[in-house]
Design an enzyme around this catalytic site. Structure first.
Site, PDB file in Angstrom:
ATOM      1  N   GLU A 153      37.360  70.275  57.959  1.00 40.45           N
ATOM      2  CA  GLU A 153      37.123  70.932  59.250  1.00 40.45           C
ATOM      3  C   GLU A 153      35.779  71.661  59.259  1.00 40.45           C
ATOM      4  OE1 GLU A 153      40.050  70.851  57.755  1.00 40.45           O
ATOM      5  OE2 GLU A 153      41.069  69.614  59.264  1.00 40.45           O
ATOM      6  N   HIS A 159      51.262  73.644  61.696  1.00 42.11           N
ATOM      7  CA  HIS A 159      50.927  72.633  62.713  1.00 42.11           C
ATOM      8  C   HIS A 159      51.406  73.028  64.103  1.00 42.11           C
ATOM      9  CE1 HIS A 159      51.293  70.366  58.906  1.00 42.11           C
ATOM     10  NE2 HIS A 159      50.256  69.680  59.374  1.00 42.11           N
TER      11      HIS A 159
END
Lengths: 410, 323
Positions: B61, B129
């Site tokens: 990321e 998540h």
């Protein structure tokens, strides 16, 4: 430099004045000497003038009351200054009392009316409801909240406003008694209501009644009318005569204040005058020292100003005695228990003049007779004193020739 | 007009903007041939625009966001696909220290960058998540935050986000995916910072974001039967926040319930409530109610997860407490 707009001290009055109308909006441009604010107190409306050019900042909005000497707004010279002042002195909804050192009156300890001691503190009420209540002068302590947990909510204030428009009828209106129209109790009407109730509930009033043979006064008036362009009215003559009588009976010209009876040096006679909005009492000052012609002129000028609503504070201040002449209502043999005005201790009411059958020297004759009713405060005046005073008035009116020479001359 | 799902509407937005402007490109994990993104929002784009403009990246990321910031500073118009918003943690230096470049350099460069990510619980995908992090991200500063609540808004808002010269964080809620809506064939844009009144009402304002708008709308329908008229306001952007529309609605109704799917402490709902308390105090006829999540990680257990996420009943209960 900004100019503070202050509520000036007005005569004896130390009660807060009500702000009736700001003539310019927040931030609006105002010019020196222009009227910027209308205030009302003690039955009278007065204007406050701008003391310079600039931009208006309102601290106390319309509809609220302000203490004497408090600052209700500012005139800023520049727009920058306006912003600064707006930041430093936010428009208040709860009247911030800002007393100036030099205007503190020893005798008047104003009710602390600040945000902290605001009425209704501790009552569960929503912000919007509180704001609406303040804007509409609704007393929230008298409202039962219907919101969750009994909180007063917007709907409750809306209902209260609706109810306040109905005279003497609360939300539980009786069937068969419907409101046609409502008159809000404010300004002069409110002042009359408060003054009259204050008067009758805080003194020991009783009324002495009688009648006076007006033959000679009627003649006197006809003679004077023929001589002067300005017509002399009965009221003018009553003021002149009562002033002389008050000089002879000084105790009638007094007030009970601060636990002592104050006998006034000045003889200032108020004349109850009906106007469209109600009643107002302009005052002829030092009536005992003025000739009848001057008294007559002054009364005409005051009555004119009263009708136009242009009386100044000084026109209604400092009364020591009041006359209310009901003669204007026309003929008719009638009596009334008039109520003492303000802090005075007596009031003289005079009725209409009508022809009555009376006994004179053993004969039945017809004479023009006027009724009178003299209400006095028994805390100060005994029945004997009241009788002596009214007897003096009667003697002077039935025999006005006595007016040529006063007691002091002899 | 075409009946499209949210992901399909977003796909159209990417397609139209890539076609319109050759500087627009996407970079991220699993956005190419095999998957087209976890919900298919990038499907077909690699075939049409090639691997240079739909760039598959390693699982980093930091690299995705760092690369996007560099490309944006150099004049490109990148879309950084972060998959789930939870993963932004790996790129938090870029989020909090580098995205602010335009401001820190006194406006000398533009940073036309869109970060796209999915938010929300409801799939038993556990805490790493399932977050939304709305309030947390509102405190980052230096970026706009867009939270659509339906396919139509998503398309118009995404196109505006890509065209914006500032960093924009575009967050799509996973549970909005199956919702379909008629999408016009002709192009349209929805400006950033403009709230939408999704349902008009008079008794109470509900300000909800993302999927919570849908929950609030069904709560409003239920309450309508009981005679309670609910106005549902969807800010659509958390930054800039359309205070005017929110305060205007509160002025009308006098009551407000704010709803967002994140832990109550510093939740988007709490921040909007604070704004209303400060700027709309005089409009309020009742206390403000905040409906958001407990201060726990998002549970994996389906039973606990459904308890965790605000539902119709939570909103109805909050409304009834202040009416």
């Amino acid at each position: 430099m900004s100019i503070p707009i202050k509520i000036a001290k007005i005569g004896w009055g130390t009660d807060p004045v009500e702000l009736v109308e700001w003539r310019a909006g927040e931030g609006g441009r105002v010019e020196n000497d222009s009227v910027i604010l209308a205030v009302t107190t003690k039955k009278i409306e007065s204007d406050i003038h701008a003391e310079g050019d600039g931009y208006l900042h309102i601290v106390v909005p319309e509809g609220l009351k302000a203490e004497i000497g408090s600052v209700v707004g500012y005139i800023a010279e520049t727009e920058e200054e306006l912003k600064k002042i707006q930041g430093e002195n936010p428009t208040d909804s709860g009247v911030t009392v800002e007393k100036e050192e030099d205007s503190i009156d020893e005798t008047s300890v104003p009710e602390a009316v600040s945000r902290r001691s605001r009425k209704g503190e501790g009552i569960r009420i929503s912000p919007v409801a509180r704001k609406m209540a303040e804007e509409n002068n609704i007393d929230i302590s008298s409202i039962t909240g219907t919101g969750p947990g009994g909180r007063i909510v917007r709907k409750d204030i809306e209902n209260a406003i609706e109810d306040s428009k109905k005279p003497g009828v609360s939300s539980n209106m009786q069937p068969g008694k419907n409101v046609k129209s409502t008159i809000p109790l404010r300004g002069m009407r409110k002042a009359i209501a408060e003054n009259m109730y204050q008067s009758i509930s805080s003194s020991a009033q009783l009324t002495l009644m009688g009648e006076i043979d007006m033959t000679e006064v009627v003649k006197l008036r006809e003679t004077l009318k023929a001589q002067f362009v300005d017509s002399i009215t009965f009221t003018d003559i009553f003021v002149f005569v009562v002033a002389k009588a008050l000089k002879e009976h000084p105790i009638i010209n007094s007030s009970l204040e601060d636990n002592e009876i104050k006998i006034w040096e000045n003889i200032n006679i108020g004349i109850a005058t009906a106007v469209d909005e109600g009643l107002i009492v302009p005052v002829v000052k030092d009536a005992d020292k003025k000739p009848l012609s001057l008294i007559s002129r002054e009364i005409k000028a005051l009555a004119g100003k009263a009708r136009e609503g242009k009386l100044d504070f000084e026109d209604i201040e400092y009364g020591t005695f009041t006359i209310t002449n009901m003669g204007a209502l026309g003929e008719g043999y009638r009596f009334e228990t008039v109520i003492i005005n303000g802090h005075e201790c007596a009031i003289l009411g005079t009725g209409g003049i009508s022809d009555r059958v009376v006994a004179r020297d053993g004969e039945i004759v017809i004479r023009p007779v006027m009724t009178f009713y003299f209400t006095y405060d028994h805390r100060i005046i005994t029945g004997a004193v009241a009788g002596a005073f009214t007897e003096t008035v009667r003697k002077l009116l039935e025999n006005p020739y006595l007016l040529i020479i006063s007691k002091e001359d002899i | 007009m075409k009946e499209l799902m949210l992901t399909q509407a977003e796909n159209q937005a990417f397609d139209e903007e890539m076609e319109r402007d050759p500087d627009v490109f996407i970079l991220g994990e699993d956005i190419g041939l095999y998957w087209g993104g976890p919900f298919g929002q990038f499907r077909g784009l690699i075939e049409k625009y090639g691997p240079k403009r739909v760039r598959e990246t390693p699982i980093s990321e930091k690299a995705i966001l760092g690369g996007a910031i560099g490309a944006a500073a150099a004049g490109m118009r990148p879309c950084a696909a972060m998959m789930f918003v939870d993963f932004l943690g790996c790129a938090f230096d870029e989020m909090i220290n580098q995205l602010q470049m335009r401001y820190m350099f006194g406006g000398k460069i533009k940073l036309p960058l869109t970060i796209v990510a999915n938010i929300g619980a409801g799939f038993s995908t556990a805490a790493q998540h399932s977050k939304s992090m709305l309030g947390l991200l509102m405190g980052v500063t230096g970026l706009k935050i867009v939270v659509p609540s339906n396919p139509y808004d998503a398309k118009g808002l995404l196109k505006s986000s890509i065209r914006d010269d500032n960093p924009v964080l575009f967050l799509s809620h996973k549970k909005l995916t199956p919702i379909t809506q008629q999408i016009p064939d002709e192009e349209y844009l929805i400006p950033l910072g403009k709230a939408d009144v999704k349902r008009e009402g008079n008794d109470v304002t509900v300000v909800a974001t993302a999927y919570m708008v849908q929950v609030a709308l069904s709560a409003a329908t239920k309450l309508q039967e009981e005679g309670i008229s609910v106005e549902v306001v969807d800010p659509r952007c958390l930054i800039p926040l359309d205070k005017e529309t929110i305060l205007g609605s509160v002025e009308k109704t006098g009551r407000i319930v704010t709803v967002s799917e994140d832990p109550k402490t510093c939740s988007a709902a709490a921040l909007i409530a604070a704004m209303v308390a400060e700027e709309g105090f005089d409009f309020l006829d009742a206390p403000i109610k905040v409906v958001s999540c407990p201060a726990t990680p998002v549970p994996f257990s389906p039973a606990l997860e459904s308890y965790y996420v605000p539902d119709e009943e939570n909103i109805i209960q909050a409304i009834k407490e202040i009416i």
